[in-house]
Motif scaffolding. Structure first.
Motif, PDB file in Angstrom:
ATOM      1  N   ARG B  83      -1.655 -32.989 -41.941  1.00 25.86           N
ATOM      2  CA  ARG B  83      -2.485 -31.818 -42.252  1.00 25.86           C
ATOM      3  C   ARG B  83      -3.666 -31.722 -41.310  1.00 25.86           C
ATOM      4  NH1 ARG B  83      -2.598 -33.258 -47.632  1.00 25.86           N
ATOM      5  NH2 ARG B  83      -0.614 -32.618 -48.528  1.00 25.86           N
ATOM      6  N   GLY B  85      -3.496 -32.268 -38.315  1.00 23.54           N
ATOM      7  CA  GLY B  85      -3.006 -31.839 -37.008  1.00 23.54           C
ATOM      8  C   GLY B  85      -2.552 -32.980 -36.116  1.00 23.54           C
ATOM      9  N   SER B  87       0.530 -35.217 -35.041  1.00 17.67           N
ATOM     10  CA  SER B  87       1.987 -35.275 -35.122  1.00 17.67           C
ATOM     11  C   SER B  87       2.501 -36.455 -34.323  1.00 17.67           C
ATOM     12  CB  SER B  87       2.617 -34.005 -34.551  1.00 17.67           C
ATOM     13  OG  SER B  87       2.532 -32.975 -35.485  1.00 17.67           O
ATOM     14  N   ARG B 109       8.749 -23.082 -43.112  1.00 16.17           N
ATOM     15  CA  ARG B 109       8.019 -21.886 -42.686  1.00 16.17           C
ATOM     16  C   ARG B 109       9.002 -20.801 -42.276  1.00 16.17           C
ATOM     17  NH1 ARG B 109       6.073 -22.940 -37.919  1.00 16.17           N
ATOM     18  NH2 ARG B 109       7.527 -24.648 -37.708  1.00 16.17           N
ATOM     19  N   SER B 162       4.241 -26.493 -33.038  1.00 19.54           N
ATOM     20  CA  SER B 162       4.145 -25.217 -33.729  1.00 19.54           C
ATOM     21  C   SER B 162       3.446 -25.370 -35.078  1.00 19.54           C
ATOM     22  CB  SER B 162       5.529 -24.605 -33.908  1.00 19.54           C
ATOM     23  OG  SER B 162       6.318 -25.457 -34.694  1.00 19.54           O
ATOM     24  N   ILE B 163       3.377 -26.589 -35.622  1.00 15.11           N
ATOM     25  CA  ILE B 163       2.626 -26.769 -36.867  1.00 15.11           C
ATOM     26  C   ILE B 163       1.172 -27.053 -36.514  1.00 15.11           C
ATOM     27  CG2 ILE B 163       2.755 -27.764 -39.171  1.00 15.11           C
ATOM     28  CD1 ILE B 163       5.278 -29.125 -38.430  1.00 15.11           C
ATOM     29  N   ASP B 164       0.686 -26.415 -35.488  1.00 13.21           N
ATOM     30  CA  ASP B 164      -0.718 -26.484 -35.165  1.00 13.21           C
ATOM     31  C   ASP B 164      -1.197 -27.909 -34.918  1.00 13.21           C
ATOM     32  OD1 ASP B 164      -3.093 -25.285 -34.636  1.00 13.21           O
ATOM     33  OD2 ASP B 164      -3.859 -25.484 -36.685  1.00 13.21           O
ATOM     34  N   ARG B 166      -2.995 -30.879 -33.117  1.00 12.04           N
ATOM     35  CA  ARG B 166      -4.090 -31.061 -32.190  1.00 12.04           C
ATOM     36  C   ARG B 166      -3.906 -32.343 -31.392  1.00 12.04           C
ATOM     37  NH1 ARG B 166      -8.014 -27.877 -33.282  1.00 12.04           N
ATOM     38  NH2 ARG B 166      -7.967 -27.895 -31.012  1.00 12.04           N
ATOM     39  N   GLN B 195      -3.149 -26.663 -22.955  1.00  9.44           N
ATOM     40  CA  GLN B 195      -3.529 -25.928 -24.166  1.00  9.44           C
ATOM     41  C   GLN B 195      -4.629 -26.648 -24.937  1.00  9.44           C
ATOM     42  OE1 GLN B 195       0.063 -25.502 -26.440  1.00  9.44           O
ATOM     43  NE2 GLN B 195       1.077 -24.283 -24.864  1.00  9.44           N
ATOM     44  N   ILE B 197      -4.407 -29.773 -26.147  1.00 11.64           N
ATOM     45  CA  ILE B 197      -3.905 -30.741 -27.125  1.00 11.64           C
ATOM     46  C   ILE B 197      -4.036 -32.138 -26.533  1.00 11.64           C
ATOM     47  CG2 ILE B 197      -1.790 -31.561 -28.244  1.00 11.64           C
ATOM     48  CD1 ILE B 197      -1.005 -28.565 -28.471  1.00 11.64           C
TER      49      ILE B 197
END
Lengths: 323, 523
Positions: B83, B85, B87, B109, B162-164, B166, B195, B197
């Motif tokens: 949650r 961000g 991954s 989603r 894609s799940i945001d 960071r 981007q 990240i």
């Protein structure tokens, strides 16, 4: 994390010392003895020869099947096809009875061996999970047996009938056969290269492979033995019934056999085989049912008590595993 | 490159994590800033995976502080980390193999139409559009498992981003990728960086680190050995940091129990001690061992009485080489000869019969049979020869077991004690006894002293010496450079599944091993 659990197990071992280990090793023997004692004291006519013999004869097929099951479970496997192997044997033995009882018996036992070989090959060489491979055979082989002998067939071959009903020195022949097979399987497990390899494969398959054990061949043979013993049990049961009944012979016997193995303290996780305890497990369940019925408790009570015993045995076995 | 002005998106400050008996992380500090690709390197047991698990909420730290976007953070569960961000892309893709590519990508989603029914057309369209950006051109309606591993990883990556996300943590992402897929992956990583990240990249392949990473943190024994920009760190220094052998510190004087006498008499070509005999022909020769992604034409030979070391970083193919030789790893190509005669590959039974034995790296998973006694564990491999007609002879077993328990000084209450109750060192000796009992010509030892106490370690090392003196050929795999240098007469250095160099005579030194590992592949 692994070390954490080891420490926990160490504590358990300290808190529940010898007594618990003793229960694990000899609990099933003690339970059988206790039940026998109870019956001698409180059940009228229990010691009558006829009653005692009936009990033993009834449990014989389960004992023979569970010997093979113990080997299979020792490899971390399971064999659900044993009941169907019995029914196939029942069908084959009457079909070939015209050639004499011995050829018929041999054909029937070979039939069981083939069932075991198919299951074993699927498990060992095709990597099918044991429960799935033998489930397929459980369904398919009973179908085959029903095709061969669609309905109950009575037979009059005196030799086969004698095999099922005669006694030597007062002991039924089929009980003697079961006792002899128990000794043979004990010898195989304890004293032969094959038996030690079976246990090692169940204990750690990759280590066994790296140690050069013929893992696949051993697995195959284990299932062949299980099928062979089941078929022999099927012939003996058929001989005692004096009729071949492929539709219902051996139905659910796989569950009784697994129960005997589990109650005897052989862990389903493999790597350990307790042959004599397995036989005791079968005797315990039989004796328990008989005792409760003799004391006018309904069948449903027996089932519930058996459930408690299974859970107790699993608990004891699990504690041993973490010891 | 480094935007030190930016606030770290994820930061560890003095993180400690203790497991029973081990301090896995000891005051580790590390900052991940937006738009950087940060390499995390270290050998086995350095604490990399523990650190990743702290970052992803699998483990709770025992000390120190975890900060997320400048605020103290506590990830109680992996869900909390996600949650926030963060991954993770693991070696093994953790998606649902039977579901379609599109479902996997958009799981949870999915675009929905009326009545909450999934709009399949919209879902597939979106999935195709997203994946095209990752160089994955496929029918998104097919089940995920029908894709190659590389493409599956791209789907996992696309899903994570894609799940945001960071922060994206990649654990050995290229271990099963084709070179072309690696290039695509690097392209994606660079785009993520642009981007803003933060990417944490864990890999043992140095070439890759230098291609794609800006920053590096080296972990060793649970501590940060170095952290900073990668550009300023040369390869050799990076390796010496990982292996914990400071270049200046290396002295010829060691602490292992190997006697140098045996190797000392060598002429520099690895001749054994059988002085008069001169150069003996190899007892084992492996040629061109090849397996896709793992081994690339490895040649190894060992002469009787010789100890050949196999060096290289984790993942270089050392264990795989040993397994291939003993038939436990299916091969795409290659040949193994024992005493000049070819042995059927892919069969441990054949290899053991020919006289080749492997002491595996993972004692617990591949070595001991925990449900059996010390005695039975020792006798296991030699069983066929310890009986007659398939019936085991207790007398023969007892004799063999007694000989080896005494010779290796195995400490057990009795031969009938369960092997799982012994200490690690004694278990290792039981396994050595198992192999010596089959009287091998060649013994392959994969990390024989890892995880055992100092006393047992010295005994095992002395035993290796002794066995070689008796004429056994030994292949020694060890991450402990000192052990390798002092134990081996000759060393083959592996890199990316191929032999990168052979060291013998005076070249058998820690510096030379590290230098060989550091050489650029193909220059």
């Amino acid at each position: 994390m692994a070390e954490l659990t080891t420490q926990g197990a160490g504590r358990v071992a300290v808190l529940k010392p010898r007594v618990f280990g003793w229960v694990q090793d000899y609990g099933v023997y003690a339970a059988v003895l206790a039940l026998l004692l109870f019956n001698v004291l409180f059940t009228p006519h229990f010691l009558d020869a006829s009653n005692f013999r009936t009990q033993l004869v009834q449990v014989t097929p389960i004992v023979i099947v569970s010997l093979g099951m113990a080997l299979v479970i020792g490899t971390q496997g399971i064999d659900l096809s044993v009941g169907s192997a019995m029914s196939l044997a029942a069908a084959l033995v009457v079909l070939y009875l015209g050639y004499g009882w011995l050829p018929a018996l041999i054909v029937a036992v070979l039939g069981g061996a083939v069932v075991g070989a198919v299951g074993g090959a699927l498990v060992a060489y095709v990597d099918v999970q044991p429960i799935v491979a033998t489930l397929a055979l459980l369904v398919g082989i009973r179908g085959l047996a029903n095709v061969l002998v669609p309905q109950l067939v009575e037979f009059r071959n005196p030799d086969l009938i004698a095999l099922g009903s005669s006694s030597v020195a007062g002991i039924p022949v089929i009980v003697l056969i079961a006792a002899a097979l128990t000794l043979v399987v004990m010898f195989v497990v304890r004293r032969t290269t094959f038996g030690r390899q079976v246990v090692a494969i169940g204990g750690n398959r990759s280590a066994s492979e790296l140690s050069g054990l013929p893992v696949k061949r051993v697995l195959l043979i284990v299932y062949v033995i299980s099928g062979l013993l089941a078929a022999l049990a099927g012939v003996l049961a058929t001989a005692r019934l004096q009729a071949s009944d492929p539709t219902s012979l051996g139905l659910f016997i796989e569950l009784s056999a697994i129960t005997a193995v589990v109650v005897g303290g052989t862990p389903l996780t493999g790597g350990r085989i307790r042959v004599l305890s397995t036989v005791m497990g079968a005797l315990l369940m039989q004796l328990l049912a008989a005792t409760l019925i003799k004391h006018n408790l309904p069948q449903s009570w027996t089932q519930m008590v058996q459930a408690v015993i299974i859970l107790a045995a699993v608990y004891a076995t699990r504690e041993r595993a973490t010891r | 490159m480094r935007r030190t002005d930016l606030e770290p998106v994820l930061e560890a400050r003095g993180i400690s994590k203790r497991f029973p008996g081990v301090l896995a992380l000891d005051g580790v500090s590390l900052a991940l800033r937006p738009g950087e690709v940060h390499a995390l390197v270290g050998e086995n047991g350095a604490g990399k995976s523990t650190l990743i698990k702290v970052f992803t909420g699998v483990y709770q730290p025992d000390g120190g502080e975890l900060r997320h976007q400048g605020q103290p953070a506590a990830f109680g569960t992996p869900m909390d980390a996600q949650r926030a961000g963060i991954s993770t892309i693991y070696q093994e893709v953790n998606l649902v193999p039977m579901m379609s590519v599109a479902r996997n990508l958009l799981l949870g989603r999915e675009p929905r139409g009326r009545f909450g029914v999934i709009d399949a057309a919209a879902m597939n369209g979106e999935a195709e559009r997203v994946l095209a950006g990752y160089g994955v051109d496929t029918d998104v309606r097919r089940p995920l498992r029908s894709l190659g591993v590389g493409a599956q990883q791209m789907v996992a990556l696309a899903r994570a981003v894609s799940i945001d996300a960071r922060v994206v943590i990649m654990d050995e992402p290229t271990s099963s990728l084709e070179p072309r897929e690696v290039e695509t992956l690097f392209g994606v990583i660079r785009r993520l960086r642009d981007q803003g990240i933060a990417v944490m990249y864990v890999s043992h392949r140095l070439d890759e680190l230098y291609q794609v990473c800006d920053q590096v943190t080296v972990l060793r024994d649970g501590r940060v050995a170095h952290t900073g920009a990668l550009a300023g760190v040369e390869r050799l220094r990076l390796i010496s940091l990982m292996l914990g052998r400071d270049l200046s510190e290396v002295r010829s004087q060691g602490t292992t129990r190997f006697s140098r006498d045996r190797a000392g008499t060598g002429t520099g070509t690895g001749t054994g001690t059988d002085g008069g005999q001169g150069r003996r022909s190899p007892v084992i020769e492996a040629r061109g061992l090849t397996r896709r992604h793992v081994l690339d034409g490895v040649d190894v030979s060992v002469r009787p009485g010789e100890v050949v070391g196999l060096g290289g970083l984790l993942g270089a193919g050392r264990t795989e080489t040993a397994k291939a030789i003993v038939g436990a790893l299916p091969l795409d190509g290659g040949q193994v000869l024992v005493a000049g005669a070819p042995v059927r590959t892919g069969s441990t039974t054949a290899a053991i019969r020919a006289g080749v034995s492997l002491l595996p790296e993972d004692r617990k998973a591949e070595g001991i049979i925990p449900t059996l006694s010390v005695r039975e564990n020792i006798a296991l491999a030699a069983l066929p020869s310890l009986g007659r007609g398939g019936v085991v002879s207790d007398a023969k077993i007892d004799r063999v077991v007694e000989i080896f328990m005494r010779r290796l000084r195995i400490k057990a209450a009795s031969p009938h004690q369960l092997v799982s109750e012994l200490s690690g060192g004694n278990q290792q000796k039981v396994l050595l006894a198992r192999w010596l009992a089959v009287r091998p010509k060649v013994l392959l030892l994969d990390e024989p002293t890892r995880g055992i106490d100092v006393g047992a370690k010295a005994e095992v090392q002395a035993l290796i010496d002794e066995l070689a003196l008796e004429g056994l050929g030994v292949l020694l795999i060890s991450s402990d450079l000192e052990e390798l240098v002092e134990g081996a007469d000759r060393i083959l250095v592996l890199r990316d599944g191929a032999v990168a160099g052979e060291l013998s005579g005076d070249d058998v030194t820690e510096e030379r091993i590290m230098a060989t590992i550091a050489e650029q592949a193909d220059g």
